[in-house]
Design a protein around this motif. Structure first.
Motif, PDB file in Angstrom:
ATOM      1  N   THR A   1      -3.593   4.688  -7.234  1.00 15.96           N
ATOM      2  CA  THR A   1      -3.330   3.262  -7.391  1.00 15.96           C
ATOM      3  C   THR A   1      -3.876   2.477  -6.197  1.00 15.96           C
ATOM      4  OG1 THR A   1      -1.193   3.364  -6.280  1.00 15.96           O
ATOM      5  CG2 THR A   1      -1.237   3.829  -8.667  1.00 15.96           C
ATOM      6  N   ARG A   2      -3.821   1.151  -6.360  1.00 13.75           N
ATOM      7  CA  ARG A   2      -4.242   0.302  -5.213  1.00 13.75           C
ATOM      8  C   ARG A   2      -3.374   0.552  -3.983  1.00 13.75           C
ATOM      9  NH1 ARG A   2      -5.695  -5.713  -7.592  1.00 13.75           N
ATOM     10  NH2 ARG A   2      -7.581  -5.092  -8.747  1.00 13.75           N
ATOM     11  N   ASN A   3      -2.083   0.730  -4.213  1.00 11.99           N
ATOM     12  CA  ASN A   3      -1.179   0.991  -3.087  1.00 11.99           C
ATOM     13  C   ASN A   3      -1.501   2.313  -2.407  1.00 11.99           C
ATOM     14  OD1 ASN A   3       0.247  -1.386  -3.302  1.00 11.99           O
ATOM     15  ND2 ASN A   3       1.780  -0.524  -4.702  1.00 11.99           N
ATOM     16  N   ASP A   4      -1.936   3.321  -3.195  1.00 11.32           N
ATOM     17  CA  ASP A   4      -2.310   4.607  -2.595  1.00 11.32           C
ATOM     18  C   ASP A   4      -3.491   4.419  -1.637  1.00 11.32           C
ATOM     19  OD1 ASP A   4      -0.362   5.945  -3.985  1.00 11.32           O
ATOM     20  OD2 ASP A   4      -1.667   6.402  -5.696  1.00 11.32           O
ATOM     21  N   ILE A   5      -4.488   3.643  -2.066  1.00 11.46           N
ATOM     22  CA  ILE A   5      -5.653   3.391  -1.205  1.00 11.46           C
ATOM     23  C   ILE A   5      -5.241   2.608   0.038  1.00 11.46           C
ATOM     24  CG2 ILE A   5      -7.942   2.344  -1.096  1.00 11.46           C
ATOM     25  CD1 ILE A   5      -7.726   4.788  -2.942  1.00 11.46           C
ATOM     26  N   LEU A   6      -4.384   1.617  -0.172  1.00 10.38           N
ATOM     27  CA  LEU A   6      -3.917   0.805   0.952  1.00 10.38           C
ATOM     28  C   LEU A   6      -3.179   1.674   1.966  1.00 10.38           C
ATOM     29  CD1 LEU A   6      -3.763  -2.196   1.882  1.00 10.38           C
ATOM     30  CD2 LEU A   6      -1.522  -2.292   0.807  1.00 10.38           C
ATOM     31  N   ARG A   7      -2.277   2.514   1.460  1.00 13.75           N
ATOM     32  CA  ARG A   7      -1.505   3.386   2.364  1.00 13.75           C
ATOM     33  C   ARG A   7      -2.409   4.401   3.058  1.00 13.75           C
ATOM     34  NH1 ARG A   7       2.514   3.239  -1.685  1.00 13.75           N
ATOM     35  NH2 ARG A   7       1.751   5.191  -2.568  1.00 13.75           N
ATOM     36  N   TYR A   8      -3.463   4.817   2.367  1.00 17.63           N
ATOM     37  CA  TYR A   8      -4.386   5.786   2.973  1.00 17.63           C
ATOM     38  C   TYR A   8      -4.985   5.217   4.270  1.00 17.63           C
ATOM     39  CZ  TYR A   8      -8.602   8.616   3.574  1.00 17.63           C
ATOM     40  OH  TYR A   8      -9.581   9.408   4.104  1.00 17.63           O
ATOM     41  N   PHE A   9      -5.525   4.025   4.177  1.00 19.97           N
ATOM     42  CA  PHE A   9      -6.158   3.439   5.365  1.00 19.97           C
ATOM     43  C   PHE A   9      -5.128   3.051   6.434  1.00 19.97           C
ATOM     44  CE2 PHE A   9      -9.727   3.014   2.443  1.00 19.97           C
ATOM     45  CZ  PHE A   9     -10.777   3.366   3.267  1.00 19.97           C
ATOM     46  N   GLN A  10      -3.940   2.639   5.977  1.00 20.04           N
ATOM     47  CA  GLN A  10      -2.915   2.312   6.971  1.00 20.04           C
ATOM     48  C   GLN A  10      -2.437   3.574   7.696  1.00 20.04           C
ATOM     49  OE1 GLN A  10      -0.186   0.022   4.421  1.00 20.04           O
ATOM     50  NE2 GLN A  10      -0.705  -1.787   5.647  1.00 20.04           N
ATOM     51  N   THR A  11      -2.306   4.661   6.953  1.00 20.43           N
ATOM     52  CA  THR A  11      -1.912   5.923   7.588  1.00 20.43           C
ATOM     53  C   THR A  11      -2.992   6.414   8.539  1.00 20.43           C
ATOM     54  OG1 THR A  11      -0.641   6.490   5.607  1.00 20.43           O
ATOM     55  CG2 THR A  11      -1.134   8.276   7.141  1.00 20.43           C
ATOM     56  N   GLU A  12      -4.227   6.256   8.119  1.00 20.60           N
ATOM     57  CA  GLU A  12      -5.348   6.655   8.973  1.00 20.60           C
ATOM     58  C   GLU A  12      -5.320   5.882  10.288  1.00 20.60           C
ATOM     59  OE1 GLU A  12      -9.673   7.551   7.560  1.00 20.60           O
ATOM     60  OE2 GLU A  12      -9.563   5.438   8.093  1.00 20.60           O
ATOM     61  N   ASN A  13      -5.088   4.560  10.178  1.00 19.70           N
ATOM     62  CA  ASN A  13      -5.009   3.740  11.394  1.00 19.70           C
ATOM     63  C   ASN A  13      -3.796   4.124  12.239  1.00 19.70           C
ATOM     64  OD1 ASN A  13      -3.544   1.053  12.514  1.00 19.70           O
ATOM     65  ND2 ASN A  13      -5.747   1.037  12.940  1.00 19.70           N
ATOM     66  N   LEU A  14      -2.704   4.467  11.560  1.00 17.75           N
ATOM     67  CA  LEU A  14      -1.494   4.849  12.296  1.00 17.75           C
ATOM     68  C   LEU A  14      -1.744   6.091  13.138  1.00 17.75           C
ATOM     69  CD1 LEU A  14       1.429   3.766  12.427  1.00 17.75           C
ATOM     70  CD2 LEU A  14       2.063   5.534  10.784  1.00 17.75           C
ATOM     71  N   MET A  15      -2.500   7.023  12.609  1.00 20.75           N
ATOM     72  CA  MET A  15      -2.798   8.252  13.354  1.00 20.75           C
ATOM     73  C   MET A  15      -3.705   7.958  14.550  1.00 20.75           C
ATOM     74  SD  MET A  15      -3.334  10.821  10.109  1.00 20.75           S
ATOM     75  CE  MET A  15      -3.670  12.251  11.121  1.00 20.75           C
ATOM     76  N   ILE A  16      -4.710   7.110  14.327  1.00 20.24           N
ATOM     77  CA  ILE A  16      -5.612   6.759  15.445  1.00 20.24           C
ATOM     78  C   ILE A  16      -4.856   5.982  16.518  1.00 20.24           C
ATOM     79  CG2 ILE A  16      -7.662   5.448  16.080  1.00 20.24           C
ATOM     80  CD1 ILE A  16      -8.711   5.958  13.241  1.00 20.24           C
ATOM     81  N   ALA A  17      -4.093   4.973  16.073  1.00 20.36           N
ATOM     82  CA  ALA A  17      -3.344   4.160  17.033  1.00 20.36           C
ATOM     83  C   ALA A  17      -2.287   4.998  17.750  1.00 20.36           C
ATOM     84  CB  ALA A  17      -2.685   2.979  16.309  1.00 20.36           C
ATOM     85  N   GLY A  18      -1.685   5.942  17.010  1.00 20.04           N
ATOM     86  CA  GLY A  18      -0.678   6.808  17.640  1.00 20.04           C
ATOM     87  C   GLY A  18      -1.272   7.613  18.779  1.00 20.04           C
TER      88      GLY A  18
END
Length: 420
Positions: free
Chosen positions: A338-355
């Motif tokens: 879904t659109r939310n799955d794609i959105l969460r994918y990139f947000q999770t990716e950023n969360l890992m980098i920012a973390g």
């Protein structure tokens, strides 16, 4: 959501991931320490001086043709000129009180010395700033006498600016009294100034009076002040004047006219950079903290620029990755994401980098603070600054990645699969 695909994707873009991680880490380290320094500057600017600053002004002047020697005749002539000025000022209708004084809090013109508990003490117990004035010093400065008494007019002595001698009685601030006598029994006790054997009795304690220095070098004794009943005589004088409430401007104008009328052989035109002129205490305070305020503003702007650059970097990198992965995104959408799955994918990716960035940044922030403590005698930064910085950077990352992630979530599965 499974993390394996995200980690695999990040491994394919090591350079970009490394750069944005370092950028977040450096931003956190610099911003945390900058905000800590700004906080210290703001705290110092708002530090109370201990005097009643309203309706107070300072006269700094130099006599023309006055004696310059240290002989008794020269000192007495200079003292007569200064006493004449004091009498003139005290006779003005808009003036409440006047005192001769060597300096004021925040004036950055300090006379300091050591205060000991024994005669000929090699190392003083406390360091303190000396204020020389007469019996109207406490009233004119608006100091609060919390114990003991004020100087009387008969106790006021005079000596040349380069003269030596210790007074038989002094008034100290409560901070200094508590440091010298922690049991709270400083009143009536004897101390010794400047490592000499001449005793000085504490006859009064004022609640608070800041030293003249406004810089960080005076932080260790900022409230240690000693008031001495001495009128210093020289061809350059300072006089503190308290105007009647609401009559500050009128009193300053009257003072200038009256002093020139009494003796025109003086330099009193406003030249604050060389310590000449008449200025309200508000100007003394503004000049004292001008550099601190400028530094705080500059560091605030730098912090803002760093945060904006970091946010722009996240937006740019994520947008670039979205462009590169349109085919991958289309396939995921075609397979049911879904659109939310794609959105969460990139947000999770950023969360890992920012973390990873904030963990490295926290270490750098503490290390930078320790280095500045050693090099510039700065205070230790509270870890609260680092924790708040981590939260801010994480939120900034999530906010910055939202727009490109949302754009990725809108990729049509049909449009993407057509490119297969």
């Amino acid at each position: 959501m499974k993390l394996h695909p995200i980690i695999a994707a990040l491994k394919k873009h090591k350079a970009g991931v490394t750069l944005i991680t370092l950028q977040i880490a450096l931003t956190l380290a610099i911003v945390c320490n900058a905000v800590f320094i700004i906080g210290q500057r703001v705290e110092r600017v708002h530090r109370p001086s201990g005097i009643d600053e309203q309706n107070l002004f300072l006269i700094q002047q130099a006599y023309v043709g006055a004696p310059t020697g240290d002989d008794a005749a020269s000192i007495e002539k200079l003292d007569a000129m200064q006493r004449s000025d004091l009498a003139t000022l005290r006779g003005l209708p808009d003036v409440e009180s006047v005192t001769a004084i060597n300096s004021l809090p925040l004036l950055d013109s300090s006379w300091t010395g050591g205060v000991g508990l024994k005669p000929d003490q090699q190392h003083s117990t406390e360091h303190a700033a000396y204020y020389f004035g007469d019996e109207q010093m406490i009233k004119t400065l608006g100091l609060r006498l919390i114990a003991g008494r004020n100087f009387t007019s008969s106790e006021i002595t005079n000596r040349g600016f380069r003269g030596v001698g210790e007074p038989p009685m002094i008034i100290v601030t409560r901070a200094l009294a508590d440091k010298l006598f922690p049991k709270g029994d400083a009143l009536g006790k004897t101390v010794y100034l400047d490592g000499l054997a001449i005793p000085s009795t504490i006859i009064g304690i004022v609640e608070r009076m800041q030293i003249p220095a406004s810089g960080s070098w005076g932080n260790s004794f900022v409230w240690n002040s000693v008031l001495q009943p001495v009128r210093l005589d020289a061809n350059y004088t300072r006089t503190a004047v308290r105007a009647r409430p609401g009559r500050l401007d009128a009193a300053m104008s009257e003072a200038r006219d009256a002093l020139f009328k009494d003796n025109p052989m003086r330099v009193m035109e406003n030249q604050p950079d060389i310590g000449i002129g008449i200025m309200p205490f508000s100007e003394v305070r503004a000049r004292a903290y001008r550099a601190d305020i400028g530094m705080a503003i500059l560091m605030g702007v730098i912090c803002l620029i760093l945060l904006c650059v970091t946010a722009a970097g996240i937006v740019g990198l994520t947008s670039f990755w979205v462009g590169q992965r349109r085919k991958q995104i289309g396939i995921r959408r075609a397979l049911g994401a879904t659109r939310n799955d794609i959105l969460r994918y990139f947000q999770t990716e950023n969360l890992m980098i920012a973390g990873a960035g904030v963990v490295l940044g926290a270490i750098l922030a503490v290390g930078l603070n320790l280095w500045m403590m050693k090099q510039f005698a700065m205070d230790r930064m509270s870890l609260l600054y680092v924790l708040v910085g981590i939260v801010v950077l994480m939120l900034l990352g999530q906010g910055a990645v939202f727009a490109p992630a949302r754009r990725a979530s809108r990729v049509s599965p049909v449009e993407a699969t057509r490119s297969v």
